[in-house]
Design an enzyme around this catalytic site. Structure first.
Site, short mmCIF file in Angstrom:
data_model
loop_
_atom_site.label_atom_id
_atom_site.label_comp_id
_atom_site.label_asym_id
_atom_site.label_seq_id
_atom_site.Cartn_x
_atom_site.Cartn_y
_atom_site.Cartn_z
CB CYS A 80 -0.87 -0.17 1.16
SG CYS A 80 -1.81 -0.82 1.39
CB CYS A 198 -10.56 1.66 1.20
SG CYS A 198 -9.33 0.42 0.70
#
Lengths: 381, 156
Positions: A80, A198
């Site tokens: 990420c 998300c």
């Protein structure tokens, strides 16, 4: 010491674009950043491309389409935080005097559904232990235990970020949600409901960095990249983003995000109290609150209070994720960290349109994920 | 023999030894656990820093020294964090939902694993837990694949 300035930023919206290749999304973002900076072919001496799923020579494919190759092109994978890793390398190269102008970009086209990663070993997958949202859920439950966070607080984070996202034309979701809808969406892993997570998706972001002069007297409107730090985890915390199978009972070991934030505050010569706005990792609603604590935006255990006071909402003392966060934008791994930087540069320039935070001068971007990799960048004007 | 439990999917020692109805029983990965009794995890103790690792290691991940020796980890502990997995994760062929959590083993490490209880509401913090061996799935060839899990300790 050489300072680093942001000469241009560009973005391909985050969402799902079935007819567009990951390279073409990169071309859109890079072209926009170069155009903004007024820089063309031959105008930068190196390029760093963050991507986790892009595959071999992702950066070359983007710059090849633009006819802009020949310089070093380095692909960077850091989960990420891939974009943050690319940013750190580019920034460090400029500070060291290696280059004057460096292109940084991130691209991603994620498969749908639960993220599959080569990070887990085959036996872990077979045993059902590659359940990424379950690790998020365990962290959320621990936060609820240690910080008094409730499920209503988790829903509030979603409501806040989705409300912010309404004003972001580049976000995947641009509609508000109410708390009851969040809390009645399907349970993925208790306490996390579907709308608290998300969406892995697609997108690209680009930032053109240049060597600046001494800190005072910068060109008007130029934003300075005051820090771009990346850290990995220390062994110990069992729920670290390094996803170990075991850990120790010692709760004093700092997480990767705290290591990165501490380094970034020191590099930039600022502290949490100096920040005007923050973009932080909100992979799930609890992750945003954990980030408040790990970044020092509040004392450990104080995230629920910070949220409930409204400090981190639009108009509050320290707005967090005015872009809508990953909960509104979705998370294209390689692009997400640089997407945050694009947002903060626009905020610091006063170009954030309907979501503008007035008078912003110091801003922090934070991503953390598998590895563990944590990136923290600080931008100032 | 407390490890033979009337919990769905828990494999008794008898089944492991004989192979239920002649079927081969294999662990999902070698070197993770021993069916006992009592069932327990196989770990390492570092003679340099004193910390325990799971799975077993040759070089300690905490201090980096090559002073690790194999140990049997405590079979029991307390529940530290838990949830349930409701959608099959990548590469998983077994049933859902299943429990998932972290148990702090007695005087030992915190270990991630499956839980035999799939309903989070039926678990509580610090609940006594024990290590068990459970069936993950049965292959087309009839081979029974097992793994370790943690089960709430049933009062004697």
């Amino acid at each position: 010491m050489t300072t680093v300035e942001v000469a241009g930023v560009g973005l391909h919206p985050f969402g799902r674009f079935p007819g567009t290749s990951v390279s073409d999304m990169g071309v859109v973002a890079v072209s926009a950043a170069l155009a903004e900076a007024g820089i063309g072919r031959g105008g930068f001496q190196a390029a760093y491309c963050g991507t986790a799923y892009g595959g071999v020579a992702s950066g070359h494919r983007v710059l090849g389409k633009l006819g802009m190759t020949g310089m070093p092109i380095v692909d960077v994978e850091a989960g990420c935080a891939s974009g943050a890793a690319a940013l750190m390398l580019a920034s460090s190269a400029i500070r060291a005097g290696q280059y004057d102008t460096v292109l940084v970009f991130g691209i991603e086209k994620m498969p749908k559904g639960m993220i599959r990663s080569s990070f887990f070993e085959p036996w872990q997958e077979e045993a059902g232990l590659a359940a990424t949202p379950a690790y998020f859920a365990l962290r959320a439950q621990r936060l609820m235990t240690t910080s008094g966070v409730t499920k209503d607080d988790l829903a509030s984070v979603v409501v806040k970020n989705r409300r912010h996202g309404v004003h972001n034309p580049d976000a995947m979701f641009q509609t508000e949600v109410d708390a009851s809808s969040v809390l009645t969406s399907r349970v993925v892993c208790e306490p996390l409901h579907l709308w608290m997570l998300c969406t892995p998706n697609e997108g690209a972001a680009a930032v053109l960095l240049t060597a600046g002069g001494p800190a005072p007297g910068r060109a008007a409107g130029r934003v300075r990249l005051a820090a771009a730090e990346l850290r990995s985890h220390l062994a110990g915390p069992v729920l670290s983003e390094s996803t170990p199978m075991s850990g120790t009972a010692d709760d004093s070991v700092p997480p990767a995000s705290t290591l990165a934030a501490t380094a970034a505050y020191e590099s930039a010569g600022v502290g949490p109290d100096d920040l005007d706005l923050v973009e932080c990792q909100d992979t799930d609603a609890a992750r945003e609150l954990i980030s408040y604590e790990e970044l020092g935006l509040c004392p450990v255990g104080g995230s629920a209070d910070l949220l409930r006071r409204g400090d981190t909402a639009r108009g509050g003392r320290l707005p967090v994720n005015l872009s809508g966060g990953l909960l509104s934008k979705g998370e294209p791994l390689g692009a997400s960290a640089l997407g945050q930087v694009v947002e903060l540069v626009r905020q610091l320039r006063g170009q954030a349109g309907d979501r503008q935070h007035p008078g912003a001068r110091v801003a922090l971007a934070h991503t953390v994920g598998r590895g563990a990799n944590a990136g923290v960048s600080i931008l100032t004007r | 023999m407390h490890y033979i439990r009337a919990v769905d999917g828990v494999v008794s020692r008898a089944a492991v030894a004989s192979g239920a109805e002649g079927a081969a029983v294999v662990p999902v990965h070698d070197g993770l656990f021993d069916a006992g009794p009592p069932a327990h995890l196989l770990g390492s103790a570092c003679d340099s820093c004193g910390l325990l690792s799971f799975p077993r290691v040759e070089r300690c991940g905490y201090c980096g020294e090559v002073d690790s020796r194999p140990v049997n980890l405590p079979a029991t502990g307390r529940l530290w964090a838990w949830t349930a997995v409701t959608t099959a994760p990548p590469g998983y062929r077994g049933a859902v939902p299943f429990g998932f959590g972290v148990v702090e083993l007695d005087a030992g490490p915190r270990v991630v694993g499956r839980l035999t209880e799939p309903d989070p509401d039926r678990l509580r913090a610090h609940q006594p837990m024990e290590t068990v061996v459970v069936t993950l799935h049965t292959g087309d060839d009839g081979q029974v694949v097992t793994t370790y899990a943690f089960a709430p300790t049933v009062p004697a």
